[in-house]
Design a protein around this motif. Structure first.
Motif, mmCIF file in Angstrom:
data_model
loop_
_atom_site.group_PDB
_atom_site.id
_atom_site.type_symbol
_atom_site.label_atom_id
_atom_site.label_comp_id
_atom_site.label_asym_id
_atom_site.label_seq_id
_atom_site.Cartn_x
_atom_site.Cartn_y
_atom_site.Cartn_z
ATOM 1 N N PHE A 175 0.853 -1.182 0.000
ATOM 2 C CA PHE A 175 0.000 0.000 0.000
ATOM 3 C C PHE A 175 0.885 1.226 0.000
ATOM 4 N N ILE A 176 0.693 2.071 -1.022
ATOM 5 C CA ILE A 176 1.568 3.216 -1.253
ATOM 6 C C ILE A 176 0.706 4.480 -1.287
ATOM 7 N N PRO A 177 0.926 5.403 -0.349
ATOM 8 C CA PRO A 177 0.115 6.615 -0.335
ATOM 9 C C PRO A 177 0.442 7.502 -1.526
ATOM 10 N N PRO A 178 -0.490 8.389 -1.894
ATOM 11 C CA PRO A 178 -0.229 9.310 -2.999
ATOM 12 C C PRO A 178 0.997 10.184 -2.677
ATOM 13 N N VAL A 179 1.760 10.479 -3.701
ATOM 14 C CA VAL A 179 2.965 11.283 -3.532
ATOM 15 C C VAL A 179 2.731 12.643 -4.170
ATOM 16 N N SER A 180 3.119 13.689 -3.460
ATOM 17 C CA SER A 180 3.008 15.022 -4.045
ATOM 18 C C SER A 180 4.382 15.680 -4.001
ATOM 19 N N GLY A 181 4.554 16.639 -4.819
ATOM 20 C CA GLY A 181 5.831 17.340 -4.850
ATOM 21 C C GLY A 181 6.082 17.926 -6.219
ATOM 22 N N GLY A 182 7.214 18.517 -6.379
ATOM 23 C CA GLY A 182 7.460 19.186 -7.636
ATOM 24 C C GLY A 182 8.722 18.867 -8.270
#
Length: 81
Positions: A74-81
């Motif tokens: 289970f992999i949480p959503p990743v945010s970033g730039g």
């Protein structure tokens, strides 16, 4: 009779919430959605509705059926730039 458990791996904040990198369950014949429900019963603070799921290192949909010995992540959503 040998029962092949499924290794369930958690990443990022999910690992912190569970307190372990991985746990074992018997999900043979269950769908990803059913597995998420059972995991939520054991770990009610987890929010698995928005996480990505992989089975044997390949992304999987909620209706995919798990087989004995499969490894679920289970992999949480990743945010970033």
């Amino acid at each position: 009779m040998v029962i092949y458990m499924n290794k369930v791996m958690f990443f990022a904040h999910l690992r912190d919430a569970v307190g372990e990198e991985s746990v074992s369950f018997d999900f043979d014949g269950k769908t990803i959605a059913e597995a998420k429900t059972l995991i939520n019963e054991k770990y009610p603070t987890l929010k698995l509705d928005t996480v990505m799921t992989a089975v044997n290192e390949e992304f999987a949909a909620n209706d995919e059926v798990i087989k004995a010995g499969d490894v679920i992540a289970f992999i949480p959503p990743v945010s970033g730039g």
